[in-house]
Enzyme design. Structure first.
Site, PDB file in Angstrom:
ATOM      1  N   THR B 178      43.579  30.713  35.259  1.00 51.30           N
ATOM      2  CA  THR B 178      42.697  31.228  36.311  1.00 51.30           C
ATOM      3  C   THR B 178      41.828  30.133  36.943  1.00 51.30           C
ATOM      4  OG1 THR B 178      41.015  31.788  34.667  1.00 51.30           O
ATOM      5  CG2 THR B 178      42.560  33.510  35.280  1.00 51.30           C
ATOM      6  N   ASP B 179      41.543  29.074  36.198  1.00 51.45           N
ATOM      7  CA  ASP B 179      40.569  28.078  36.685  1.00 51.45           C
ATOM      8  C   ASP B 179      40.865  27.603  38.107  1.00 51.45           C
ATOM      9  OD1 ASP B 179      39.178  28.122  34.294  1.00 51.45           O
ATOM     10  OD2 ASP B 179      38.989  25.941  34.201  1.00 51.45           O
ATOM     11  N   LYS B 257      37.714  32.104  42.395  1.00 44.69           N
ATOM     12  CA  LYS B 257      37.176  32.474  41.096  1.00 44.69           C
ATOM     13  C   LYS B 257      35.665  32.289  41.157  1.00 44.69           C
ATOM     14  CE  LYS B 257      37.620  31.758  36.130  1.00 44.69           C
ATOM     15  NZ  LYS B 257      38.302  31.084  35.025  1.00 44.69           N
TER      16      LYS B 257
END
Lengths: 443, 443
Positions: B178-179, B257
């Site tokens: 996800t980073d 994010k």
């Protein structure tokens, strides 16, 4: 002659000899109202005029509905006859420290650009209700849009604020550009040591002479916080919704400008708002440091601005880390990804920086949440390299704090200890996202 | 022996000869249920066991309520007897391209750290309902946590995706850390030219063996989008709320994010979500590029990664801009403040960069909103210096796009033209904040 209206609206206003800012009574097909004519950019249509009502709200009126306009007071006469505001014994003294920004500017309607006020006191004239909240004195210290502020400006603001607080001010309001208001709020939070009085930074996204201005509500909220609240912290008071409903009182180290143009651009990050202010009252939402009446604040302007802020990205090269060293920076704040990660390939360079005595603080470019370097391998490697976890500090706040800490410490252990210590609410002991979720939810 | 339970829960499971992942029937004082025992980190209490129900949900059961446990199927036997999933003629083919990240990892309960799966197909075994949505094939191409991805990984992902789409895949699901998922989503959006099939990136904030995992819903949503939707774009499918209610389908170039750890960390920026996916259906929210059945996608991996991303700060020195030139970067993306401002003192350095043929793109660190360099003096000076306004592109998206553009252009006019052209939805024609406000409102 009206400066700003065009076409049919201009013709109508000319017929009744109305100029910008005149106080008028307008008789419409739907009733009467009293207010001041507000200038209107010529990019808009020529079928409406804008009137500021006594309650501070602006309304637009379709000229087709206007039966008659009577001038009650000419704007230029008003200027000449403006009475000196009398000192009221029943109200506290609140200085309005003006630093520049949109809130102390007006639109040049010929070019559409925003320029600094020629007569900054006008800000107060336009919001007469402020005189019922506090004895306000206008204290301009410089006039800069906030993208051009530097740590030197932070020092001037903090010094002026401490002087005022230590010589009778109940609280201080600082009019400030919005672009870097959250950086300044963080700097003041660290530089005003033992602060126990309200210091409210306030700005506006649209200048006060615009129909859509947010300056009126924001200023009223800021002056209320300074004059009436028992908040002993540096706060940001800006619109809390797109309407003129309320303003947030946000902890200076826990807020960020998150929209280029919305009036409710400032939002709280990792900490609930302290309060919300409506035209009627201050509603407390969460805990804060209480004000103390006879407290003295200490101004500490020791700060070293040789700190670099680096947002990482995929595939970045370690060369930039090496440059930071050779350019003479004394500290580095990294906004990594996720829980506080960087590309593995830059970790050896980070390790060398730390070995050379240059502190490296890790924050997250997600902005919300807390870094945790113990979950994934990359985080563990960073810890081993000697980085300082920034906990739930915003990257910008960690930057300002590291500047402040480097003004006080040379030695790595001292730097680390100060960075990890909560000084002004910048590190939350725990973030209860359940109790206070930033609302990610779209309609 | 149960690997993960401790104390009383461990003793109970041992008594009935239950191991992690065994399929069991549990008789409680309140009734019976069937499910698989899920490992539990030892940091939790020893009074609950976690069971994954056939519908995919995990529930915790207090051991005080347990009357009896019957093992229906041993986990290790299950592995040996696992049937080959049969190809179903009635379902489309969807490859699951695996690149690494938490979604293809599990928690090492001894250390608390997250490690890559030893047997990655387990991901599919754990979510049997996927087999009813599509004929899924597992296509691992590398195993990296996403902070370590580079433009070379983007190329591999895009190439593999285009191969699959051009040889029978209805859509592609990419399991990804996800980073930096939003960076990869942007890169794929530019590299997959003439894409007219769904490409869904999916990840998880908590690994699939955790009771609180978000992997199950996210994967189901991603596979649904690939197998059933007519969306012809690169999208991100991640949790839309803290619960397991629904996942967003977000345009790959318009998402970010925004939280270190929340399951609903990805939010849309300057563009509404395309859809939301529940366990039952895909609900379309806004316009998107439609899929076309017999379309062919073109892979274009020409990209130059020598682009620097710089977030400005108050009082920053122009020395870093000079370094960017000497380090051999070919382009610079600036995340300025507010409407796209930088400290005035760095503008001369920016002007020299542009004169030397190094493009400088201005975005805003507010992330939300659109830059506008015509309102304030600083913006006008930047325009005069020759910067390219990034419109409403995220800084990260402008970075990836400038890399892509520099892989195609040398000449400043060509670069400028490509940067200002909307290629994959990264520049909105207009942002209607009224129609779709990011919800800044706190409760």
């Amino acid at each position: 002659m009206p400066l700003s209206y065009v076409g049919k609206a201009c013709a109508l206003l000319e017929r009744y000899n109305v100029e910008d800012y005149d106080l008028v009574r307008i008789i419409t097909t739907k009733g009467e109202l009293v207010g001041r004519i507000i200038p209107r950019p010529s990019i808009f249509d020529d079928e409406h005029i804008i009137v500021k009502l006594p309650n501070g709200y602006n309304i637009g009126i379709n000229i087709a509905r206007i039966v008659e306009i009577r001038v009650l007071e000419k704007a230029y006469q008003r200027e000449e006859t403006i009475p000196e505001v009398k000192f009221r014994e029943d109200l506290p003294y609140v200085p309005l420290v003006v630093t520049g920004g949109t809130i102390s500017s007006r639109v040049d309607y010929r070019t559409g650009a925003v320029r600094a006020y020629e007569r900054p006191e006008e800000l107060l004239d336009l919001i007469p209700e402020l005189a019922d909240i506090a004895n306000i004195k206008y204290k301009p210290i410089f006039a800069e849009f906030s993208e051009n502020l530097t740590p030197n400006h932070w020092r001037k603001m903090a010094e002026k604020t401490s002087e005022e607080l230590n010589s009778g001010a109940r609280g201080v309001v600082i009019a400030h550009g919005t672009d870097t208001m959250h950086y300044s709020a963080a700097a003041l939070s660290f530089m005003l040591v033992n602060l126990r009085k309200p210091v409210a930074l306030v700005g506006s996204q649209r200048s006060i002479d615009r129909p859509s201005t947010d300056a009126v509500l924001n200023l009223i909220a800021a002056v209320k916080v300074a004059a009436q609240s028992d908040i002993g912290e540096v706060v940001i008071t800006m619109h809390g919704s797109p309407s003129d409903e309320f303003a947030w009182v946000l902890r200076g180290v826990k807020a960020r400008k998150m929209h280029t143009s919305r009036r409710d651009a400032f939002i709280p990050v990792n900490s609930p708002p302290i309060a919300r202010v409506t035209r009627d009252k201050i509603e407390i939402i969460s805990d804060y440091r209480k004000a103390e009446e006879n407290s003295k604040v200490e101004f500490d302007g020791r700060i070293d601005d040789r700190v670099f802020l680096l947002y990482t990205w995929p595939g970045m090269s370690p060369d930039i880390i090496e440059s930071i060293r050779s350019l003479g920076y004394r500290g580095l704040v990294i906004a990594g990804t996720g829980l506080g990660h960087t590309p593995s390939c830059i970790i050896p360079s980070i390790e060398r920086l730390v070995k050379d005595g240059i502190p490296v603080v890790i924050t997250s470019q997600t902005l919300f949440g807390r870094v945790n370097l113990r979950v994934y391998e990359t985080g563990r490697l960073l810890l081993k390299a000697g980085v300082i976890p920034g906990e739930d500090m915003l990257p910008e706040v960690a930057l300002v704090k590291l500047m402040f800490v480097l003004g006080h410490c040379d030695e790595m252990n001292c730097i680390k200890e100060m960075m990890l210590k909560n000084m002004a609410g910048e590190i939350s002991s725990s973030i209860s996202m359940r109790d206070f979720p930033p609302c990610w939810v779209m309609r």
